[in-house]
Scaffold this motif. Sequence first.
Motif, PDB file in Angstrom:
ATOM      1  N   VAL A 213      -7.773  -7.131   2.059  1.00 17.00           N
ATOM      2  CA  VAL A 213      -9.288  -6.590   2.176  1.00 17.00           C
ATOM      3  C   VAL A 213     -10.017  -7.636   1.318  1.00 17.00           C
ATOM      4  O   VAL A 213     -11.035  -8.009   1.454  1.00 17.00           O
ATOM      5  N   LEU A 214      -9.482  -7.876  -0.024  1.00 17.14           N
ATOM      6  CA  LEU A 214     -10.214  -8.715  -1.053  1.00 17.14           C
ATOM      7  C   LEU A 214      -9.991 -10.114  -0.764  1.00 17.14           C
ATOM      8  O   LEU A 214     -10.972 -11.131  -1.460  1.00 17.14           O
ATOM      9  N   CYS A 215      -9.484 -10.782   0.222  1.00 16.05           N
ATOM     10  CA  CYS A 215      -9.284 -11.918   0.414  1.00 16.05           C
ATOM     11  C   CYS A 215      -8.924 -12.818  -0.558  1.00 16.05           C
ATOM     12  O   CYS A 215      -9.311 -13.877  -1.096  1.00 16.05           O
ATOM     13  N   PHE A 216      -8.167 -12.373  -1.630  1.00 14.31           N
ATOM     14  CA  PHE A 216      -7.597 -12.943  -2.801  1.00 14.31           C
ATOM     15  C   PHE A 216      -6.349 -12.975  -2.684  1.00 14.31           C
ATOM     16  O   PHE A 216      -5.491 -12.548  -2.426  1.00 14.31           O
ATOM     17  N   LEU A 217      -5.887 -14.613  -2.920  1.00 15.41           N
ATOM     18  CA  LEU A 217      -4.649 -15.091  -2.889  1.00 15.41           C
ATOM     19  C   LEU A 217      -3.932 -14.787  -1.368  1.00 15.41           C
ATOM     20  O   LEU A 217      -3.196 -14.172  -1.250  1.00 15.41           O
ATOM     21  N   PRO A 218      -4.895 -15.218  -0.479  1.00 14.81           N
ATOM     22  CA  PRO A 218      -4.458 -14.686   0.645  1.00 14.81           C
ATOM     23  C   PRO A 218      -2.796 -15.153   1.197  1.00 14.81           C
ATOM     24  O   PRO A 218      -2.015 -14.241   2.017  1.00 14.81           O
ATOM     25  N   ALA A 219      -2.193 -16.177   0.634  1.00 16.01           N
ATOM     26  CA  ALA A 219      -0.895 -16.580   0.869  1.00 16.01           C
ATOM     27  C   ALA A 219      -0.078 -15.426   0.193  1.00 16.01           C
ATOM     28  O   ALA A 219       1.267 -15.151   0.947  1.00 16.01           O
ATOM     29  N   VAL A 220      -0.384 -14.878  -0.650  1.00 16.78           N
ATOM     30  CA  VAL A 220       0.441 -14.117  -1.554  1.00 16.78           C
ATOM     31  C   VAL A 220       0.602 -12.639  -0.571  1.00 16.78           C
ATOM     32  O   VAL A 220       1.452 -11.838  -0.632  1.00 16.78           O
ATOM     33  N   GLY A 221      -0.721 -12.421  -0.225  1.00 21.46           N
ATOM     34  CA  GLY A 221      -0.887 -11.227   0.511  1.00 21.46           C
ATOM     35  C   GLY A 221       0.014 -11.082   1.770  1.00 21.46           C
ATOM     36  O   GLY A 221       0.592 -10.269   2.288  1.00 21.46           O
ATOM     37  N   LEU A 222       0.005 -12.339   2.393  1.00 22.45           N
ATOM     38  CA  LEU A 222       0.895 -12.559   3.539  1.00 22.45           C
ATOM     39  C   LEU A 222       2.454 -12.199   3.445  1.00 22.45           C
ATOM     40  O   LEU A 222       3.053 -11.728   4.189  1.00 22.45           O
ATOM     41  N   ILE A 223       2.860 -12.994   2.159  1.00 24.21           N
ATOM     42  CA  ILE A 223       4.284 -12.978   1.987  1.00 24.21           C
ATOM     43  C   ILE A 223       4.421 -11.480   1.578  1.00 24.21           C
ATOM     44  O   ILE A 223       5.480 -10.941   1.998  1.00 24.21           O
ATOM     45  N   LEU A 224       3.738 -10.872   0.725  1.00 29.52           N
ATOM     46  CA  LEU A 224       3.937  -9.255   0.473  1.00 29.52           C
ATOM     47  C   LEU A 224       3.810  -8.410   1.838  1.00 29.52           C
ATOM     48  O   LEU A 224       4.767  -7.642   1.813  1.00 29.52           O
ATOM     49  N   GLY A 225       3.110  -8.908   2.871  1.00 28.48           N
ATOM     50  CA  GLY A 225       3.258  -8.038   3.982  1.00 28.48           C
ATOM     51  C   GLY A 225       4.567  -8.117   4.578  1.00 28.48           C
ATOM     52  O   GLY A 225       5.013  -7.062   5.253  1.00 28.48           O
ATOM     53  N   ILE A 226       5.126  -9.208   4.775  1.00 26.65           N
ATOM     54  CA  ILE A 226       6.380  -9.565   5.472  1.00 26.65           C
ATOM     55  C   ILE A 226       7.502  -8.792   4.656  1.00 26.65           C
ATOM     56  O   ILE A 226       8.486  -8.107   5.037  1.00 26.65           O
ATOM     57  N   ILE A 227       7.383  -8.725   3.363  1.00 32.95           N
ATOM     58  CA  ILE A 227       8.409  -8.199   2.213  1.00 32.95           C
ATOM     59  C   ILE A 227       8.233  -6.559   2.764  1.00 32.95           C
ATOM     60  O   ILE A 227       9.291  -6.013   2.701  1.00 32.95           O
ATOM     61  N   ALA A 228       7.105  -6.170   2.523  1.00 31.38           N
ATOM     62  CA  ALA A 228       6.831  -4.708   3.144  1.00 31.38           C
ATOM     63  C   ALA A 228       7.610  -4.230   4.371  1.00 31.38           C
ATOM     64  O   ALA A 228       8.292  -3.134   4.301  1.00 31.38           O
ATOM     65  N   LEU A 229       7.536  -5.142   5.532  1.00 31.44           N
ATOM     66  CA  LEU A 229       7.943  -4.575   6.689  1.00 31.44           C
ATOM     67  C   LEU A 229       9.603  -4.695   6.723  1.00 31.44           C
ATOM     68  O   LEU A 229      10.088  -3.802   7.300  1.00 31.44           O
ATOM     69  N   LEU A 230      10.120  -5.670   5.716  1.00 26.51           N
ATOM     70  CA  LEU A 230      11.614  -5.528   5.866  1.00 26.51           C
ATOM     71  C   LEU A 230      11.896  -4.315   5.004  1.00 26.51           C
ATOM     72  O   LEU A 230      13.084  -3.805   5.343  1.00 26.51           O
ATOM     73  N   GLN A 231      11.369  -4.193   3.905  1.00 27.38           N
ATOM     74  CA  GLN A 231      11.630  -2.711   3.093  1.00 27.38           C
ATOM     75  C   GLN A 231      11.675  -1.504   3.797  1.00 27.38           C
ATOM     76  O   GLN A 231      12.455  -0.780   3.813  1.00 27.38           O
ATOM     77  N   ILE A 232      10.382  -1.546   4.515  1.00 28.08           N
ATOM     78  CA  ILE A 232      10.066  -0.272   5.487  1.00 28.08           C
ATOM     79  C   ILE A 232      11.358  -0.121   6.365  1.00 28.08           C
ATOM     80  O   ILE A 232      11.959   1.157   6.719  1.00 28.08           O
ATOM     81  N   ARG A 233      11.943  -1.128   7.107  1.00 31.69           N
ATOM     82  CA  ARG A 233      12.765  -0.943   8.136  1.00 31.69           C
ATOM     83  C   ARG A 233      14.156  -0.905   7.552  1.00 31.69           C
ATOM     84  O   ARG A 233      14.886   0.166   7.915  1.00 31.69           O
ATOM     85  N   ARG A 234      14.296  -1.209   6.384  1.00 32.17           N
ATOM     86  CA  ARG A 234      15.787  -0.890   5.544  1.00 32.17           C
ATOM     87  C   ARG A 234      15.661   0.521   5.004  1.00 32.17           C
ATOM     88  O   ARG A 234      16.693   1.098   5.287  1.00 32.17           O
ATOM     89  N   ALA A 235      14.479   1.094   4.427  1.00 33.01           N
ATOM     90  CA  ALA A 235      14.766   2.140   3.594  1.00 33.01           C
ATOM     91  C   ALA A 235      13.847   3.491   4.434  1.00 33.01           C
ATOM     92  O   ALA A 235      14.010   4.366   3.960  1.00 33.01           O
ATOM     93  N   GLY A 236      13.527   3.272   5.663  1.00 36.85           N
ATOM     94  CA  GLY A 236      12.894   4.332   6.447  1.00 36.85           C
ATOM     95  C   GLY A 236      11.644   4.525   5.706  1.00 36.85           C
ATOM     96  O   GLY A 236      11.138   5.782   5.959  1.00 36.85           O
ATOM     97  N   GLU A 237      10.822   3.871   4.919  1.00 36.99           N
ATOM     98  CA  GLU A 237       9.525   4.313   4.236  1.00 36.99           C
ATOM     99  C   GLU A 237       8.303   4.233   5.289  1.00 36.99           C
ATOM    100  O   GLU A 237       8.564   3.385   6.459  1.00 36.99           O
ATOM    101  N   ARG A 238       7.166   4.764   4.718  1.00 43.02           N
ATOM    102  CA  ARG A 238       5.993   4.707   5.539  1.00 43.02           C
ATOM    103  C   ARG A 238       5.382   3.412   5.184  1.00 43.02           C
ATOM    104  O   ARG A 238       5.458   2.856   4.050  1.00 43.02           O
ATOM    105  N   GLY A 239       4.041   3.006   5.877  1.00 41.02           N
ATOM    106  CA  GLY A 239       3.276   1.979   5.590  1.00 41.02           C
ATOM    107  C   GLY A 239       3.149   0.767   6.256  1.00 41.02           C
ATOM    108  O   GLY A 239       2.777  -0.365   5.896  1.00 41.02           O
ATOM    109  N   LYS A 240       3.835   0.852   7.546  1.00 39.00           N
ATOM    110  CA  LYS A 240       4.054  -0.293   8.438  1.00 39.00           C
ATOM    111  C   LYS A 240       2.491  -0.877   8.853  1.00 39.00           C
ATOM    112  O   LYS A 240       2.423  -1.920   8.893  1.00 39.00           O
TER     113      LYS A 240
END
Length: 416
Positions: free
Chosen positions: A86-113
């Motif tokens: 949303v802040l368009c701050f460090l867009p590359a970092v935001g993209l990497i964090l999004g990918i990590i989040a999807l992997l964690q959500i799939r493995r742990a069954g968390e919300r936030g996809k």
Amino acid sequence: MSIPPPSGPQQPQDPYQPPQPQGPYAPHPQGPAQGPYQGPAQGPAQGPRQGPHGGPPYPVWGQGYLPLSRPAPVNGVAIAALVLGVLCFLPAVGLILGIIALLQIRRAGERGKGMAIGGMVLSSLGLALWVVMLATGGASAFWEGFKEGTGNTSLSLAEGECFDVPGDTFHEDVYDVDKVPCSGEHDGEVFGTIPLSGTSYPGDDYVTDTAEDKCYPLQDTYAMDPWALTDEVDIYYLTPTRDSWSWGDREITCVFANTDERGTLTGSLRADETTLDADQLAFLKAMAAVDEVLYEEPEEYAEEDLQANQTWAGEAGDVTGEQAEALRGHTWPADAQTAVADLVKDMEDAAGEWAKAADASDVDAFYEHYDNAYDYVDGDTTVTAREALGLATTPPTYEEDSESGSGSGDAGGLDV
């Protein structure tokens, strides 16, 4: 852990039979329960269990507790990815964090996809925008505009402050300064500020004209002794630009600096009521009044307009005589009385020559008395009186056609 329901279809129970236990300790279909809670041995069936007085059977408790249903937690990395997107701050970092989040959500069954995907999309757009700006030079232009906008707000220079500018020279564009003591070497000294009003930028010409019109009077108020302004001192002004105006820059800063871009000043040039004593002030005010009328000499030579020059000469004679009388009436220190008295006599003689120039019958006669009057200006008696009063004793160099009239070079405008 959840308890699975019994296999097979559920059959309705006979209302005249006690309900069959459904919990983990129900009787084993092949015989009595063998668990730790085994009750006494059961005999033959006795028929339906009766309630008191032969009434209906008691209801049976023992269905067990069902586990609580709690929602899965929201993945924190997904939240971070969305915020960066949303802040368009460090867009590359935001993209990497999004990918990590999807992997964690799939493995742990968390919300936030959804937040992870949204952060990835926004970060991808921001990253694409940065690539375009870098390719077209837009990022450089943005950074320069940002520096211009924030630079002047960081200046915050006030009258009497001295400063250095980054780099080796006094550049045309100043984005930041370092405040330093005036007692040592410094690049510039502020002698006045001029506030500007309005909501829209008035234009470069207006800002420059305002600086030139108002900085010079402020110079005479701040540095009342023009002799203290050597040939190395020049006037500059820091002005807002169209970009910095939008960031709140609404002030012109009038500055003393060295005529050499690589040169510096040493010591403060301030000479006003805060630094001078009463005798010095009285002397400088009298000399300033005489200088002011001398600076008003007509641009046309006497050959071109004799009458205009004679009118001016008459005014110069009147002012010089008035200031000589004011100096004579002041009580001077004992060690300065003789020197000031000699100066007063020369001023009275100069006033007489100016009066004769005003009454000259022709151009030659005018110039004869004109030259005689100017011989008294900044002469030996003036130097002696200044020395007795503790003032500068080196006469300034007056350049023809100088707009300042103070011996300084032309002013320079610097953008901030």
